[in-house]
Enzyme design. Structure first.
Site, PDB file in Angstrom:
ATOM      1  N   ASN A 114     -15.571   9.101 -17.391  1.00  0.00           N
ATOM      2  CA  ASN A 114     -14.349   9.990 -17.260  1.00  0.00           C
ATOM      3  C   ASN A 114     -13.371   9.278 -18.336  1.00  0.00           C
ATOM      4  OD1 ASN A 114     -12.143  11.567 -16.922  1.00  0.00           O
ATOM      5  ND2 ASN A 114     -12.127  11.132 -14.660  1.00  0.00           N
TER       6      ASN A 114
ATOM      7  N   ASN B  10      -7.858  15.853 -17.628  1.00  0.00           N
ATOM      8  CA  ASN B  10      -8.448  17.260 -17.571  1.00  0.00           C
ATOM      9  C   ASN B  10      -9.198  17.176 -16.213  1.00  0.00           C
ATOM     10  OD1 ASN B  10     -10.926  15.932 -17.914  1.00  0.00           O
ATOM     11  ND2 ASN B  10     -11.021  16.367 -20.427  1.00  0.00           N
ATOM     12  N   ASP B  11      -9.245  16.448 -15.279  1.00  0.00           N
ATOM     13  CA  ASP B  11      -9.960  16.432 -14.034  1.00  0.00           C
ATOM     14  C   ASP B  11      -9.441  17.818 -13.381  1.00  0.00           C
ATOM     15  OD1 ASP B  11     -11.036  14.108 -14.666  1.00  0.00           O
ATOM     16  OD2 ASP B  11     -10.095  13.104 -13.029  1.00  0.00           O
TER      17      ASP B  11
ATOM     18  N   GLY C 222     -15.898  14.394 -12.785  1.00  0.00           N
ATOM     19  CA  GLY C 222     -14.721  14.184 -13.759  1.00  0.00           C
ATOM     20  C   GLY C 222     -15.297  13.490 -15.156  1.00  0.00           C
TER      21      GLY C 222
ATOM     22  N   ASP D  71     -16.589  13.453 -18.682  1.00  0.00           N
ATOM     23  CA  ASP D  71     -16.032  14.470 -19.793  1.00  0.00           C
ATOM     24  C   ASP D  71     -16.554  13.682 -21.465  1.00  0.00           C
ATOM     25  OD1 ASP D  71     -14.360  12.402 -20.240  1.00  0.00           O
ATOM     26  OD2 ASP D  71     -12.645  13.261 -19.186  1.00  0.00           O
TER      27      ASP D  71
ATOM     28  N   ASP E  22     -33.334  25.591 -22.475  1.00  0.00           N
ATOM     29  CA  ASP E  22     -33.666  25.432 -21.173  1.00  0.00           C
ATOM     30  C   ASP E  22     -34.580  26.553 -20.647  1.00  0.00           C
ATOM     31  OD1 ASP E  22     -32.806  24.326 -18.375  1.00  0.00           O
ATOM     32  OD2 ASP E  22     -32.058  26.553 -18.043  1.00  0.00           O
TER      33      ASP E  22
ATOM     34  N   GLU F  31     -38.024  23.561 -23.067  1.00  0.00           N
ATOM     35  CA  GLU F  31     -38.261  23.037 -21.893  1.00  0.00           C
ATOM     36  C   GLU F  31     -39.475  24.300 -21.204  1.00  0.00           C
ATOM     37  OE1 GLU F  31     -36.519  22.090 -17.311  1.00  0.00           O
ATOM     38  OE2 GLU F  31     -36.188  24.047 -18.390  1.00  0.00           O
TER      39      GLU F  31
END
Length: 588
Positions: free
Chosen positions: A110, A115-116, A135, A137, A302, A331
């Site tokens: 974090n 920006n949490d 949190g 980032d 993905d 994947e």
């Protein structure tokens, strides 16, 4: 896309326009080198699609698109074409010389507590909830450049960083609600772009995790779908059967294949219909936009088999049209080699399908690594699992062009899988860094983080110790790690940094010998160099007589074990400590 670039290889650009009743207007633009070829309206009059032709000679700049009804201009929008960064078309992807580090931004560090909690974002930070946002980032990722460089990794794969504005369980990033915007709790588009530039300055490549199969139900589309068939719709919620093998199964029922392709991945993830050409174009342009905007070196896609395979092949062709040297890994989470091999480019499939996909993940080998060092050695168990898995490489069009790994964000952590035995961990890492393919390690593997998938995803995605100011320890530093953690970190870092300069490991041939007495021997070699790798999967000392390896050893007289700093002036017999690996640089 919010903007585009002059000088792209493909002159076609499709713009999606969304505004109340815009479908009742007429679009107009007048800009040298930009032609409005076609205006498409659909049943939902809040949408319009504009097909533009952008001349190769067009200059960068802004132009106005007007939406007119009668003589009245209802809407106006300014659109911009940018200059491409010099050399962007020849951007080099990742390859066998790289070691990939996978991290989950929310769980890594974090760097910006401000920006949490962001106004308008539904889920707030709660570190006490294993499945909540914690949190981490992009600022935290940017703070750890020295850590990445010390560890030796050369490519960074971040789990998706785009906006996931969902009520809960959205930290993982796979329920995207805006395909052109970094989640504000993770950072901004500009921060993502700047971090990639800093990584490139350190010769570290950025791999972006993308999702084409589904998106978050919190996306604004769900309140105003462009078309009814934008997504796969069912009378009631219908989940995918997750049976990727049905796509290649010659006897599969249409019902089973349809459920695989059209069923939703989860209740919170709407399923894209890539058979809709507007969906297909939207997704293709979005990926090209991020490559150009952020300066990416690779994409990890993905749930690759869950999207329509012909669309995925078209997507790969478009990527290579713009970026011939770019790398994409898909994947294809399938457990047996024939099913995985189907998805790799140039595979001669019975149905004639060609994927154009550069690289696949080697899931079968991942399972073999997880079993090899915890089983009794037998005909097909113990280290024989590694031998048997690699013996099927004839099925792949390019077995050297595969990502090899021992764990990731969806699976048991390898240290836990190996019974938290540091010796077995070192053997697994030695194998991973010397076998064919492109190695990938999962954040925290280097400090022996633990967790089993069946106990909950939150436990295999725990926070990296030291990524938060109030953490009790800081495992980013030697002082914050336990003796065992430092032992593991130093071992893996030394191995990765040694591998960097070894062309024979990056592209040399591989020859292995049937394991005997729980000992697996293989060689990586080219015209200039040869490396002998020995894995002793026994809980006792062994003496290896090397007569049977004469075809690889006849030119060599001595060698040095890079792991134990042991010199061998006679290679006829090699002593092996219990549960250990030797990586021997051979000398003529």
């Amino acid at each position: 896309p919010p903007m585009w670039w002059a000088g792209m290889a493909n002159p076609d650009l499709q713009l999606m326009v969304h505004a109340p009743d815009v479908g009742f207007t007429t679009a107009e633009l007048n800009h040298p080198g930009v032609q409005l070829k076609e205006t498409i309206t659909v049943a939902n009059k809040n949408y319009m699609f504009l097909n533009l032709d952008i001349s190769p000679e067009v200059k960068a700049g802004k132009f106005t698109i007007s939406f007119v009804e009668g003589k009245r201009t209802v809407y106006q929008s300014t659109y911009e074409l940018l200059e491409r960064e010099k050399g962007s078309a020849q951007r080099k992807g990742f390859d066998n010389a790289d070691v990939i580090y996978l991290l989950m931004p929310d769980r890594f560090a974090n760097g910006d507590p401000d920006n949490d909690h962001v106004r308008g974002m539904l889920e707030r930070v709660n570190r006490s909830n294993p499945d909540g946002r914690h949190g981490g980032d992009l600022a935290g990722v940017g703070d750890k450049m020295d850590y990445f460089a010390s560890l030796g990794i050369t490519a960074l794969w971040l789990n998706p960083v785009l906006e996931n504005n969902m009520p809960a369980y959205s930290y993982h990033g796979y329920a995207i609600t805006d395909f052109y915007k970094v989640d504000p709790r993770i950072g901004t588009n500009e921060i993502y772009q700047s971090i990639n530039k800093k990584l490139n300055e350190r010769d570290i490549k950025m791999i972006m995790d993308m999702v084409f199969n589904h998106f978050g139900t919190g996306h604004w589309w769900m309140n105003d779908l462009p078309m009814e068939n934008w997504i796969h719709q069912w009378p009631e919620f219908t989940r995918s059967n997750y049976r990727g093998g049905t796509i290649t199964d010659p006897y599969a029922s249409e019902a089973d294949k349809e459920l695989m392709l059209k069923g939703w991945f989860d209740t919170s993830m709407a399923d894209f219909n890539q058979d809709n050409p507007y969906v297909a174009t939207y997704l293709i342009q979005n990926s090209i936009w991020w490559i150009e905007y952020a300066g990416l070196s690779g994409i990890r896609m993905d749930t690759y088999p869950y999207s329509y395979k012909d669309f995925m092949a078209d997507w790969m062709r478009r990527i290579h049209q713009e970026y011939p040297n770019f790398s994409v890994v898909g994947e294809a989470w399938l457990n047996v080699a024939p099913q995985v091999a189907y998805w790799q480019d140039n595979k001669r499939n019975p149905d004639g399908y060609r994927s154009h996909l550069d690289i696949v993940f080697d899931f079968p080998l991942k399972y073999a690594i997880g079993d090899a060092f915890i089983e009794a050695n037998g005909w097909s168990t113990g280290v024989s699992r590694l031998y048997e898995s690699l013996s099927l490489d004839y099925l792949y069009s390019d077995p050297y062009n595969m990502v090899v790994f021992a764990d990731n964000h969806d699976a048991d952590r390898i240290f836990t899988r190996l019974g938290e035995d540091l010796r077995k961990f070192k053997m697994a890492m030695a194998f991973l860094m010397t076998t064919r393919g492109i190695p990938q390690i999962y954040y925290g593997t280097e400090i022996l983080m633990t967790g089993l998938e069946h106990e909950g995803h939150g436990l295999i995605r725990e926070d990296f110790p030291g990524g938060w100011p109030d953490d009790s320890s800081d495992a980013f530093t030697p002082e914050g790690r336990s003796p065992d953690q430092n032992d593991a970190w130093n071992f893996l870092s030394s191995l990765i940094n040694w591998r960097k300069g070894k062309e024979v490991i990056h592209s040399g041939q591989l020859k292995h010998y049937i394991p005997e007495d729980g000992i697996y021997v293989y060689f990586r070699y080219n015209e200039d160099e040869s490396i002998m790798v020995v894995l002793n999967n026994n809980d006792e000392n062994k003496t290896l007589k090397t007569r049977r390896f004469v075809e690889n050893l006849e030119e060599y007289r001595t060698g040095t074990d890079v792991l134990h700093r042991t010199y061998f002036d006679n290679l006829s017999e090699i002593g092996l400590p219990p549960m250990s690996a030797r990586i021997i640089e051979l000398r003529r």
